[in-house]
Motif scaffolding. Structure first.
Motif, PDB file in Angstrom:
ATOM      1  N   LEU A 159     -29.917 -12.329 -67.047  1.00  0.00           N
ATOM      2  CA  LEU A 159     -31.228 -11.700 -67.218  1.00  0.00           C
ATOM      3  C   LEU A 159     -31.398 -10.400 -66.427  1.00  0.00           C
ATOM      4  N   VAL A 162     -29.809  -7.612 -68.291  1.00  0.00           N
ATOM      5  CA  VAL A 162     -30.444  -7.389 -69.591  1.00  0.00           C
ATOM      6  C   VAL A 162     -31.493  -6.295 -69.469  1.00  0.00           C
ATOM      7  N   PHE A 163     -32.252  -6.307 -68.365  1.00  0.00           N
ATOM      8  CA  PHE A 163     -33.323  -5.329 -68.211  1.00  0.00           C
ATOM      9  C   PHE A 163     -32.879  -4.097 -67.412  1.00  0.00           C
ATOM     10  N   ASN A 204     -32.167  -3.752 -72.750  1.00  0.00           N
ATOM     11  CA  ASN A 204     -33.605  -3.941 -72.887  1.00  0.00           C
ATOM     12  C   ASN A 204     -33.833  -5.329 -73.468  1.00  0.00           C
ATOM     13  N   TYR A 205     -35.054  -5.615 -73.867  1.00  0.00           N
ATOM     14  CA  TYR A 205     -35.384  -6.967 -74.311  1.00  0.00           C
ATOM     15  C   TYR A 205     -34.581  -7.404 -75.532  1.00  0.00           C
ATOM     16  N   THR A 206     -34.045  -6.446 -76.305  1.00  0.00           N
ATOM     17  CA  THR A 206     -33.266  -6.820 -77.484  1.00  0.00           C
ATOM     18  C   THR A 206     -31.939  -7.480 -77.114  1.00  0.00           C
ATOM     19  N   LEU A 266     -31.669  -9.937 -74.979  1.00  0.00           N
ATOM     20  CA  LEU A 266     -31.922 -11.276 -74.433  1.00  0.00           C
ATOM     21  C   LEU A 266     -31.034 -12.339 -75.078  1.00  0.00           C
TER      22      LEU A 266
END
Length: 285
Positions: free
Chosen positions: A242, A245-246, A250-252, A254
């Motif tokens: 996580l 990821v950010f 980005n959130y895509t 996840l």
């Protein structure tokens, strides 16, 4: 001399090497056929790369024989890799270096004949770097497996306390958790630095679709072979993705958390199943 060479253990290793070689042949043929089918127009014949045929100017059967030989040699050499702790330290270092050098040469040959690296040395070094990273991870996991076997011998001799069990054990999983943390927290940041800004293939393709599934499957398999079902490990591997990821994506991205959880869980369950079957065949409870 012949009896020492063809002991049951050596026969088992040779059989495993032959199986790995045949699997590598099938994998290379499928990959080359898939790459050829994507060409416009589709390449004919599909089992060899048109660029390789043009570069070597050999007949198709000769190029196909070279392709099969490189694939079988690489798979067999990988299958012949023995536990890294057999023998004194100097012998282990020399054997590991020789194995890495020979397997890297065959791997480079397989990549070239499959048309994988771009037409420059940076592309080849990139593929070799990915292979060396996988090699290091597998080596470390085999080292942990060797330490587990040594601990089991000590416990059988009454020289150590029995290992604690349970599907949520944390202390025993500490080496695997540290390895997963290093791979999932640091590797994406390093690949981000190495990625060209215009085509970020390392972070967008190689890491989420190749490296991350491979690492999670290998870590889960090794832990399952050593401890059995360890549900904490797949949960931790999913959570550890996580931050990057950010930070890197980005959130895509996840989906990486789900992929890490699934591949680690699958490897852990398969390793635990093999462990249980072997313990049952040895008459252990």
């Amino acid at each position: 001399m012949k009896n020492r060479m063809f002991t049951p253990l050596n026969r088992q290793r040779l059989l495993w090497a032959a199986v790995c070689g045949l699997l590598a042949v099938v994998a290379v043929l499928l990959f080359v056929a898939w790459r050829g089918s994507l060409a416009v127009p589709p390449e004919d014949p599909l089992l060899v790369r048109r660029a390789v045929l043009d570069a070597l100017a050999w007949p198709v059967p000769a190029v196909l024989a070279l392709e099969l030989a490189l694939a079988f040699g690489f798979g067999a050499l990988v299958g012949l890799a023995v536990p890294p702790m057999e023998g004194p330290g100097t012998a282990v270092a020399a054997r590991t270096a020789a194995h890495l050098l020979c397997s890297s040469a065959l791997f480079a040959g397989v990549c070239w004949i499959c048309g994988l690296p771009p037409a420059n040395w940076q592309g080849l070094l990139l593929l070799l770097g990915i292979y060396w990273l996988m090699y290091l991870v597998v080596w470390l996991l085999r080292y942990l497996r060797w330490r587990a076997e040594l601990d089991a011998i000590r416990r059988a001799l009454g020289l150590a306390r029995p290992a604690a069990g349970g599907v949520w054990q944390a202390r025993l999983l500490k080496p695997y958790l540290l390895l997963a943390g290093a791979l999932e927290l640091l590797l994406p940041l390093l690949l981000r630095l190495l990625d060209p800004p215009d085509v970020p293939g390392l972070t967008q393709l190689f890491y989420p679709y190749l490296l991350l599934p491979f690492f999670c499957l290998a870590v889960g398999w090794s832990a399952g072979r050593r401890f059995g079902v360890a549900l904490l490990l797949p949960v931790a591997c999913g959570v550890l993705t996580l931050p990057c990821v950010f930070l890197v994506y980005n959130y895509t991205a996840l989906f990486q958390a789900g992929a890490a959880f699934v591949f680690t869980l699958a490897g852990n369950l398969l390793g635990a199943l093999v462990r249980r079957v072997r313990r049952h065949s040895c008459g252990e409870t």
